[in-house]
Scaffold this motif. Structure first.
Motif, PDB file in Angstrom:
ATOM      1  N   ARG A 122       0.852  -1.198   0.000  1.00  0.00           N
ATOM      2  CA  ARG A 122       0.000   0.000   0.000  1.00  0.00           C
ATOM      3  C   ARG A 122       0.882   1.240   0.000  1.00  0.00           C
ATOM      4  NH1 ARG A 122      -5.243  -0.972   1.943  1.00  0.00           N
ATOM      5  NH2 ARG A 122      -5.682   1.229   1.459  1.00  0.00           N
ATOM      6  N   VAL A 123       0.494   2.238  -0.787  1.00  0.00           N
ATOM      7  CA  VAL A 123       1.240   3.489  -0.913  1.00  0.00           C
ATOM      8  C   VAL A 123       0.322   4.646  -0.528  1.00  0.00           C
ATOM      9  CG1 VAL A 123       2.498   5.017  -2.468  1.00  0.00           C
ATOM     10  CG2 VAL A 123       2.686   2.531  -2.736  1.00  0.00           C
ATOM     11  N   PHE A 124       0.840   5.550   0.292  1.00  0.00           N
ATOM     12  CA  PHE A 124       0.082   6.713   0.745  1.00  0.00           C
ATOM     13  C   PHE A 124       0.906   7.984   0.536  1.00  0.00           C
ATOM     14  CE2 PHE A 124      -1.167   3.106   3.365  1.00  0.00           C
ATOM     15  CZ  PHE A 124      -2.557   3.113   3.238  1.00  0.00           C
ATOM     16  N   GLY A 125       0.245   9.047   0.150  1.00  0.00           N
ATOM     17  CA  GLY A 125       0.845  10.371   0.170  1.00  0.00           C
ATOM     18  C   GLY A 125       0.263  11.151   1.334  1.00  0.00           C
ATOM     19  N   PHE A 126       1.057  12.059   1.907  1.00  0.00           N
ATOM     20  CA  PHE A 126       0.531  12.811   3.044  1.00  0.00           C
ATOM     21  C   PHE A 126       1.103  14.221   3.061  1.00  0.00           C
ATOM     22  CE2 PHE A 126       4.634  11.965   4.780  1.00  0.00           C
ATOM     23  CZ  PHE A 126       4.840  12.892   5.796  1.00  0.00           C
TER      24      PHE A 126
ATOM     25  N   LEU B  13      -4.340  13.034   3.332  1.00  0.00           N
ATOM     26  CA  LEU B  13      -3.848  11.691   3.076  1.00  0.00           C
ATOM     27  C   LEU B  13      -4.401  11.229   1.736  1.00  0.00           C
ATOM     28  CD1 LEU B  13      -2.320   9.158   4.242  1.00  0.00           C
ATOM     29  CD2 LEU B  13      -4.601   8.317   4.850  1.00  0.00           C
ATOM     30  N   THR B  14      -3.518  10.674   0.882  1.00  0.00           N
ATOM     31  CA  THR B  14      -3.918  10.070  -0.381  1.00  0.00           C
ATOM     32  C   THR B  14      -3.691   8.564  -0.300  1.00  0.00           C
ATOM     33  OG1 THR B  14      -3.396  12.046  -1.673  1.00  0.00           O
ATOM     34  CG2 THR B  14      -3.490   9.961  -2.865  1.00  0.00           C
ATOM     35  N   ASP B  15      -4.730   7.799  -0.585  1.00  0.00           N
ATOM     36  CA  ASP B  15      -4.683   6.336  -0.625  1.00  0.00           C
ATOM     37  C   ASP B  15      -4.621   5.935  -2.090  1.00  0.00           C
ATOM     38  OD1 ASP B  15      -5.177   3.618  -0.637  1.00  0.00           O
ATOM     39  OD2 ASP B  15      -6.889   3.707   0.730  1.00  0.00           O
ATOM     40  N   VAL B  16      -3.413   5.578  -2.564  1.00  0.00           N
ATOM     41  CA  VAL B  16      -3.218   5.332  -3.997  1.00  0.00           C
ATOM     42  C   VAL B  16      -4.027   4.132  -4.468  1.00  0.00           C
ATOM     43  CG1 VAL B  16      -1.525   4.776  -5.782  1.00  0.00           C
ATOM     44  CG2 VAL B  16      -0.955   6.430  -3.988  1.00  0.00           C
ATOM     45  N   ALA B  17      -4.022   3.032  -3.719  1.00  0.00           N
ATOM     46  CA  ALA B  17      -4.700   1.805  -4.151  1.00  0.00           C
ATOM     47  C   ALA B  17      -6.185   2.031  -4.378  1.00  0.00           C
ATOM     48  CB  ALA B  17      -4.489   0.697  -3.122  1.00  0.00           C
TER      49      ALA B  17
ATOM     50  N   HIS C 247      -8.743  10.492  -1.599  1.00  0.00           N
ATOM     51  CA  HIS C 247      -7.999  11.632  -1.062  1.00  0.00           C
ATOM     52  C   HIS C 247      -8.826  12.247   0.065  1.00  0.00           C
ATOM     53  CE1 HIS C 247      -6.692  16.025  -1.255  1.00  0.00           C
ATOM     54  NE2 HIS C 247      -5.578  15.386  -1.007  1.00  0.00           N
ATOM     55  N   TYR C 248      -8.225  12.336   1.241  1.00  0.00           N
ATOM     56  CA  TYR C 248      -8.860  12.929   2.414  1.00  0.00           C
ATOM     57  C   TYR C 248      -8.124  14.221   2.742  1.00  0.00           C
ATOM     58  CZ  TYR C 248     -10.212   7.992   2.920  1.00  0.00           C
ATOM     59  OH  TYR C 248     -10.671   6.705   2.697  1.00  0.00           O
ATOM     60  N   GLN C 249      -8.891  15.302   3.045  1.00  0.00           N
ATOM     61  CA  GLN C 249      -8.207  16.577   3.273  1.00  0.00           C
ATOM     62  C   GLN C 249      -9.039  17.509   4.123  1.00  0.00           C
ATOM     63  OE1 GLN C 249      -9.177  19.794   1.917  1.00  0.00           O
ATOM     64  NE2 GLN C 249     -11.082  18.944   1.046  1.00  0.00           N
TER      65      GLN C 249
ATOM     66  N   THR D 276       1.724  12.162 -11.607  1.00  0.00           N
ATOM     67  CA  THR D 276       0.856  12.092 -10.440  1.00  0.00           C
ATOM     68  C   THR D 276      -0.103  10.910 -10.573  1.00  0.00           C
ATOM     69  OG1 THR D 276       0.973  14.518 -10.379  1.00  0.00           O
ATOM     70  CG2 THR D 276      -0.689  13.458  -9.008  1.00  0.00           C
ATOM     71  N   PRO D 277      -0.086   9.943  -9.624  1.00  0.00           N
ATOM     72  CA  PRO D 277      -0.878   8.726  -9.780  1.00  0.00           C
ATOM     73  C   PRO D 277      -2.343   8.833  -9.365  1.00  0.00           C
ATOM     74  CG  PRO D 277       0.427   8.570  -7.805  1.00  0.00           C
ATOM     75  CD  PRO D 277       0.811   9.872  -8.457  1.00  0.00           C
ATOM     76  N   VAL D 278      -2.704   9.891  -8.641  1.00  0.00           N
ATOM     77  CA  VAL D 278      -4.089  10.105  -8.211  1.00  0.00           C
ATOM     78  C   VAL D 278      -4.486  11.500  -8.642  1.00  0.00           C
ATOM     79  CG1 VAL D 278      -5.662  10.225  -6.239  1.00  0.00           C
ATOM     80  CG2 VAL D 278      -3.816   8.526  -6.257  1.00  0.00           C
TER      81      VAL D 278
END
Length: 343
Positions: free
Chosen positions: A46-50, A67-71, A75-77, A303-305
């Motif tokens: 699992r990959v996350f951006g923050f 937080l970005t949940d790539v799978a 995107h939560y903000q 950018t993946p998301v």
């Protein structure tokens, strides 16, 4: 990777205007100041951006957490106004802290702490309640710098030489910890992930535009697998937005693993054709081509998301994880990246 033997000249350490560890602390007279954590975290596959940003634009302050949940392409903000008060430690003889919001009373808060002996070894805790879904996102991270700081512009000050004797009311100061060894946990509702990664913190303070003359920028940070780290950006005016496929002058601060740092201004940034449009019609670019001729660098930032934007009061800003791949000094490179747009 080692620095170049010919070509651009590195910035001499004697010209650096950032003084650490004291400048990790709050500058009470600065009209703006923030500590801004970003990056990529992994938990197995699992990959996350923050992003965790505690910021003051005196007399106002706010937290900006995402937080970005790539799978799951989620995107939560949340951008939340805060009351600054004594929000950050100013005395370098004491333990370091930055605190906005109250964890016992509020959904949206950031607490950062570190020992006085090493304020680059930080415990960072934060929470947001997602603007769209109400989901609670919680961060509990340890972020420890391993290596020299990246001094933006080589000197850490814009302009150089500084105005008004170096006053924080007349100059902008900027450095980054780009080799933060990250470990800890993130929680999405009741689901907890143990995460690791190498993350990035910007500390910027001083005079940073104004409401009448805001600073607008497009930025890509890159952590390459050859150990080279790059902070690359361009600024522009609101009435002249960039166009896809057109190249624009830009600049880059380039740091080698041993701390040798270059500031080059003959770079180009070319937005790609992939875009994401915010609900209010703002358009953000998802791909950039970065070319740095002095270092034989041609790097694609992707950018993946798509949706990684914040609603910051009345407009959107884009803050999202990305990947970097291409060439540097004739060698193939790849790595993590950050895509930031404040048009």
């Amino acid at each position: 990777m080692t620095p170049k033997d010919s070509g651009p000249v590195p910035v001499p350490p004697s010209e650096v205007l950032i003084k650490l560890p004291q400048d990790q602390y709050c500058h009470a007279e600065a009209p703006t100041e923030w500590w801004w954590h970003t990056g990529t975290l992994v938990a197995g596959d699992r990959v996350f951006g923050f992003e965790i940003n505690a910021a003051s634009f005196a007399p106002a302050a706010f937290t900006e957490v995402m937080l970005t949940d790539v799978a799951n392409q989620l995107h939560y903000q949340k951008t939340a106004p805060q009351t600054p008060g004594e929000w950050a430690e100013t005395d370098p003889s004491k333990d370091w802290y930055v605190k906005l919001g109250n964890p016992e009373l509020e959904h949206d808060w950031i607490w950062m702490t570190a020992p006085q002996a090493d304020p680059s070894n930080m415990t960072v805790k934060a929470q947001l309640q997602d603007e769209a879904t109400g989901t609670i996102i919680l961060f509990d991270l340890v972020l420890a710098q391993a290596g020299p700081p990246l001094i933006v512009w080589g000197t850490g000050c814009n302009p150089t030489p500084p105005n008004d004797g170096g006053s924080v009311t007349a100059n902008n100061y900027y450095y980054s910890f780009t080799r933060l060894q990250a470990s800890g946990a993130i929680a999405i509702g009741d689901e907890v992930f143990e995460v690791t990664g190498q993350t990035w913190m910007d500390h910027e303070y001083g005079l940073f535009g104004s409401s009448k003359q805001p600073v607008l920028w497009y930025l890509q940070d890159m952590q390459l697998d050859n150990g080279v780290h790059i902070s690359h950006y361009m600024t522009l005016t609101g009435d002249n937005p960039p166009q896809a496929g057109q190249s624009y002058p830009s600049n880059a601060t380039i740091q080698f693993p041993d701390g040798t740092t270059y500031f080059v201004q003959d770079c180009t940034m070319t937005p790609g054709t992939r875009t994401w449009t915010a609900p209010n019609g703002q358009v953000f670019f998802l791909d950039f081509q970065v070319d740095i001729p002095d270092f034989g660098a041609s790097i694609a930032v992707k950018t993946p998301v798509d949706d990684q934007a914040f609603l910051a009061y009345t407009s959107y800003v884009y803050e999202g994880l990305a990947t970097a791949s291409g060439t540097f000094d004739g060698q193939q490179v790849s790595g993590t990246a950050w895509n930031e747009q404040r048009p």
